[in-house]
Enzyme design. Structure first.
Site, PDB file in Angstrom:
ATOM      1  N   ASN A   9       0.883  -1.168   0.000  1.00 28.16           N
ATOM      2  CA  ASN A   9       0.000   0.000   0.000  1.00 28.16           C
ATOM      3  C   ASN A   9       0.925   1.223   0.000  1.00 28.16           C
ATOM      4  OD1 ASN A   9      -1.832   2.004   0.495  1.00 28.16           O
ATOM      5  ND2 ASN A   9      -2.581   1.158   2.438  1.00 28.16           N
ATOM      6  N   LYS A  16       3.561   0.812   2.952  1.00 26.99           N
ATOM      7  CA  LYS A  16       3.070  -0.131   3.959  1.00 26.99           C
ATOM      8  C   LYS A  16       3.055  -1.518   3.333  1.00 26.99           C
ATOM      9  CE  LYS A  16       0.124   3.115   6.398  1.00 26.99           C
ATOM     10  NZ  LYS A  16      -1.206   3.694   6.286  1.00 26.99           N
ATOM     11  N   ARG A  92      -2.800  -2.243  -3.126  1.00 31.32           N
ATOM     12  CA  ARG A  92      -3.967  -1.404  -2.931  1.00 31.32           C
ATOM     13  C   ARG A  92      -3.849  -0.257  -3.933  1.00 31.32           C
ATOM     14  NH1 ARG A  92      -5.803   1.703   2.505  1.00 31.32           N
ATOM     15  NH2 ARG A  92      -7.774   2.418   1.669  1.00 31.32           N
ATOM     16  N   HIS A 180     -12.610   3.592  -0.049  1.00 30.02           N
ATOM     17  CA  HIS A 180     -12.525   2.685   1.121  1.00 30.02           C
ATOM     18  C   HIS A 180     -13.212   1.343   0.833  1.00 30.02           C
ATOM     19  CE1 HIS A 180     -12.104   6.529   3.691  1.00 30.02           C
ATOM     20  NE2 HIS A 180     -10.918   5.958   3.577  1.00 30.02           N
ATOM     21  N   HIS A 207     -16.601   3.985   8.205  1.00 30.30           N
ATOM     22  CA  HIS A 207     -15.146   3.801   8.233  1.00 30.30           C
ATOM     23  C   HIS A 207     -14.555   5.128   8.701  1.00 30.30           C
ATOM     24  CE1 HIS A 207     -11.179   2.329   6.525  1.00 30.30           C
ATOM     25  NE2 HIS A 207     -10.961   3.626   6.635  1.00 30.30           N
ATOM     26  N   LEU A 208     -14.216   5.183   9.992  1.00 31.51           N
ATOM     27  CA  LEU A 208     -13.751   6.453  10.564  1.00 31.51           C
ATOM     28  C   LEU A 208     -12.270   6.346  10.925  1.00 31.51           C
ATOM     29  CD1 LEU A 208     -16.781   7.080  13.002  1.00 31.51           C
ATOM     30  CD2 LEU A 208     -16.565   7.747  10.592  1.00 31.51           C
ATOM     31  N   ARG A 240      -8.781  16.666   5.653  1.00 37.10           N
ATOM     32  CA  ARG A 240      -9.641  17.010   4.509  1.00 37.10           C
ATOM     33  C   ARG A 240     -10.992  17.495   5.035  1.00 37.10           C
ATOM     34  NH1 ARG A 240      -9.171  11.270   1.762  1.00 37.10           N
ATOM     35  NH2 ARG A 240      -7.602  10.756   3.297  1.00 37.10           N
ATOM     36  N   ASP A 282      -5.161  14.330  14.671  1.00 36.10           N
ATOM     37  CA  ASP A 282      -5.297  13.038  15.343  1.00 36.10           C
ATOM     38  C   ASP A 282      -6.396  13.106  16.404  1.00 36.10           C
ATOM     39  OD1 ASP A 282      -4.736  10.857  17.275  1.00 36.10           O
ATOM     40  OD2 ASP A 282      -3.012  10.526  15.963  1.00 36.10           O
ATOM     41  N   MET A 283      -7.389  12.255  16.245  1.00 34.94           N
ATOM     42  CA  MET A 283      -8.541  12.305  17.147  1.00 34.94           C
ATOM     43  C   MET A 283      -8.146  12.124  18.609  1.00 34.94           C
ATOM     44  SD  MET A 283     -11.697  12.864  17.391  1.00 34.94           S
ATOM     45  CE  MET A 283     -12.706  12.683  15.932  1.00 34.94           C
ATOM     46  N   ARG A 284      -7.131  11.294  18.864  1.00 38.41           N
ATOM     47  CA  ARG A 284      -6.727  11.093  20.271  1.00 38.41           C
ATOM     48  C   ARG A 284      -6.273  12.389  20.910  1.00 38.41           C
ATOM     49  NH1 ARG A 284      -3.321   5.928  18.683  1.00 38.41           N
ATOM     50  NH2 ARG A 284      -3.089   7.365  16.949  1.00 38.41           N
ATOM     51  N   GLY A 327      -9.612   3.288  12.521  1.00 40.53           N
ATOM     52  CA  GLY A 327      -8.952   3.809  13.732  1.00 40.53           C
ATOM     53  C   GLY A 327      -9.879   4.419  14.774  1.00 40.53           C
ATOM     54  N   GLY A 329     -13.359   4.563  14.613  1.00 42.52           N
ATOM     55  CA  GLY A 329     -14.559   3.732  14.787  1.00 42.52           C
ATOM     56  C   GLY A 329     -14.317   2.513  15.665  1.00 42.52           C
ATOM     57  N   GLU A 378      -8.135  -4.510   5.471  1.00 42.80           N
ATOM     58  CA  GLU A 378      -8.088  -4.377   4.010  1.00 42.80           C
ATOM     59  C   GLU A 378      -7.037  -5.292   3.395  1.00 42.80           C
ATOM     60  OE1 GLU A 378      -7.677  -0.586   5.503  1.00 42.80           O
ATOM     61  OE2 GLU A 378      -8.850   0.403   3.947  1.00 42.80           O
TER      62      GLU A 378
HETATM   63  P1  ADP Z   1      -5.818   5.735   8.177  1.00 47.23           P
HETATM   64  O1  ADP Z   1      -6.893   6.417   7.417  1.00 47.23           O
HETATM   65  O2  ADP Z   1      -4.504   6.468   8.173  1.00 47.23           O
HETATM   66  O3  ADP Z   1      -5.685   4.234   7.907  1.00 47.23           O
HETATM   67  P2  ADP Z   1      -6.642   4.856  10.832  1.00 47.23           P
HETATM   68  O4  ADP Z   1      -7.779   3.977  10.455  1.00 47.23           O
HETATM   69  O5  ADP Z   1      -5.409   4.215  11.357  1.00 47.23           O
HETATM   70  O6  ADP Z   1      -6.289   5.879   9.685  1.00 47.23           O
HETATM   71  O7  ADP Z   1      -7.194   5.892  11.943  1.00 47.23           O
HETATM   72  C1  ADP Z   1      -6.407   6.896  12.477  1.00 47.23           C
HETATM   73  C2  ADP Z   1      -7.264   7.712  13.411  1.00 47.23           C
HETATM   74  O8  ADP Z   1      -7.748   6.856  14.459  1.00 47.23           O
HETATM   75  C3  ADP Z   1      -6.518   8.849  14.102  1.00 47.23           C
HETATM   76  O9  ADP Z   1      -7.318  10.025  14.121  1.00 47.23           O
HETATM   77  C4  ADP Z   1      -6.350   8.345  15.511  1.00 47.23           C
HETATM   78  O10 ADP Z   1      -6.315   9.370  16.457  1.00 47.23           O
HETATM   79  C5  ADP Z   1      -7.630   7.550  15.674  1.00 47.23           C
HETATM   80  N1  ADP Z   1      -7.551   6.654  16.835  1.00 47.23           N
HETATM   81  C6  ADP Z   1      -6.793   5.565  16.999  1.00 47.23           C
HETATM   82  N2  ADP Z   1      -6.967   5.057  18.244  1.00 47.23           N
HETATM   83  C7  ADP Z   1      -7.862   5.866  18.867  1.00 47.23           C
HETATM   84  C8  ADP Z   1      -8.457   5.899  20.175  1.00 47.23           C
HETATM   85  N3  ADP Z   1      -8.173   4.990  21.083  1.00 47.23           N
HETATM   86  N4  ADP Z   1      -9.325   6.893  20.445  1.00 47.23           N
HETATM   87  C9  ADP Z   1      -9.624   7.842  19.523  1.00 47.23           C
HETATM   88  N5  ADP Z   1      -9.105   7.857  18.292  1.00 47.23           N
HETATM   89  C10 ADP Z   1      -8.229   6.896  17.967  1.00 47.23           C
END
Ligand code: ADP
Length: 398
Positions: A9, A16, A92, A180, A207-208, A240, A282-284, A327, A329, A378
């Site tokens: 990928n 990756k 991919r 996706h 798919h979040l 985005r 980054d959501m975290r 990630g 979701g 995937e």
């Molecule tokens: P990509 O589209 O790069 O494949 P991922 O599916 O790996 O992305 O998702 C990345 C997102 O998931 C980031 O915003 C990350 O902060 C979020 N994420 C991962 N673990 C958690 C968690 N425990 N709580 C909240 N968000 C998370």
């Protein structure tokens, strides 16, 4: 001897990879997974199938592009899997255009067609094609298969595909494709086992991740998606914007005098959660932050997701279940809870304890619309397609 396949990928600065092995007569099994980074960060790392670190190093020589990343990977693969020859490489590929509605064995003619699609996905497709060409050059005897993010959506109705612009614009391939698809295909493939009652239901899969979208599925088939022509539409994403009034794009050109490159960078790399929060994509980070702008970013993410659930439910003529994946979701009980709360009007009733535990089913037993968490994969879909298309078990050489 067992079959091995390599799944790649390729992005702008990372390659990756996953190595899969299929013992004779058995299921594909993950041997290792990792990434070779050839941008600002220079690194090769890999873990085995159960998450133990196999390598985490800075390469000796600087890697400038995906070709050099591929060489670094081959070097590591040779040392790790001595004597094994890869029987096939599955890629991919973000865009299959109107022609590729399923996995395809790569030929020089297919490569030219994939190159022709670069203008439709300028930030992904060139890297996908570059690494396909690099494999063809360096490993000429190894067959390659392209698996597309668009294929799963190929059956959308002509209405769902439509972009209502003049035909001279549409003729070059301007329509809604959806993305996706490999993730949604995986979810559709496991749904009958995970939740048999969903196999013939109306399901919205969310798919979040950094990139985010939703897919409206009926009988495990895609009927609509929040992503359309490009990977920019629909939900708010890490960098985005999601759905955007096209007038804003005109404004950026006409009134702000921005260049094409500037606008492209804004739309793909500087918007979304990053732009709203001014802190992180980054959501975290955003969930941990006390800054009002970070709270606003999360609020907007949830608001848009709930709005798109309404739209997908309308496309399906009602909804029986919502599935969360990727990630955010899969990992964020808070975001799932907030999206489910905003969707209560549809009949979603969360079971907070099940949601907190990341159970498969996270809705209460009396919930009219059930809610689920299903981790996506995937790469296994690509490995399966590659094996099936190349007829492994007979092609492996020592
Ligand atoms: P990509 O589209 O790069 O494949 P991922 O599916 O790996 O992305 O998702 C990345 C997102 O998931 C980031 O915003 C990350 O902060 C979020 N994420 C991962 N673990 C958690 C968690 N425990 N709580 C909240 N968000 C998370």
């Amino acid at each position: 001897m067992d079959d091995y396949s390599l799944v790649l990928n390729a992005g702008s600065s990372s390659l990756k990879f996953s190595v899969y092995r299929q013992p004779e007569g058995k299921e594909w099994r993950l041997e290792s997974r990792g990434s070779v980074e050839s941008g600002a960060s220079q690194r090769i790392y890999a873990k085995d199938g159960v998450g133990r670190i196999l390598i985490d190093e800075i390469p000796e020589a600087t890697l400038y592009d995906s070709r050099e990343a591929l060489e670094e990977l081959r070097h590591w693969l040779r040392s790790r899997y001595e004597g094994v020859q890869v029987a096939g490489v599955g890629h991919r590929v973000v865009h299959g255009g109107a022609r590729f509605s399923g996995p395809t064995v790569i030929t020089p003619e297919v490569i030219s067609e994939l190159r022709r699609l670069i203008p439709l996905a300028p930030l992904h497709q060139p890297y996908n094609v570059a690494v396909i060409e690099a494999v063809a050059e360096r490993m000429p005897d190894v067959p390659q298969v392209a698996c597309f993010d668009t294929s799963f959506h190929a059956g959308h109705s002509s209405v769902a595909q439509l972009v209502p612009l003049p035909s001279e614009v549409r003729n070059g391939g301007v329509r809604r494709y959806g993305f996706h698809g490999l993730s949604y295909e995986y979810i559709a493939s496991v749904m009958p086992q995970v939740a048999p009652e969903l196999a013939e239901a109306r399901v919205i899969v969310a798919h979040l991740g950094n990139g985010a979208s939703m897919c409206a599925m009926k009988n495990c088939k895609s009927i609509d998606s929040t992503l359309g022509f490009s990977a920019l539409d629909g939900l708010c994403m890490g960098t985005r914007p999601g759905s955007l009034d096209p007038g804003v794009v005109l404004y950026m050109f006409q009134d702000l005098g921005l260049s094409l490159k500037d606008v492209e960078t804004i739309l793909y790399r500087k918007s979304g959660l990053l732009a709203i929060s001014g802190i992180s994509s980054d959501m975290r980070d955003l969930l941990e932050s006390k800054e009002p702008a970070a709270h606003l970013a999360v609020e907007y993410f949830v608001y848009r997701a709930a709005k798109e659930i309404g739209a997908m439910a309308a496309a399906l003529g009602g909804v029986d279940a919502i599935v969360f994946t990727a990630g955010i979701g899969q990992n964020s009980s808070e975001i799932r809870a907030r999206i489910c709360k905003a969707s209560e009007w549809l009949g979603v009733q969360l079971d907070p304890a099940a949601n907190y535990r990341h159970d498969k089913r996270i809705s209460g037993t009396t919930s009219k619309v059930s809610a689920w968490v299903i981790p996506t994969d995937e790469e296994i879909i690509i490995a399966q397609h590659t094996g099936a298309l190349l007829g492994f078990q007979s092609t492996l050489k020592n």
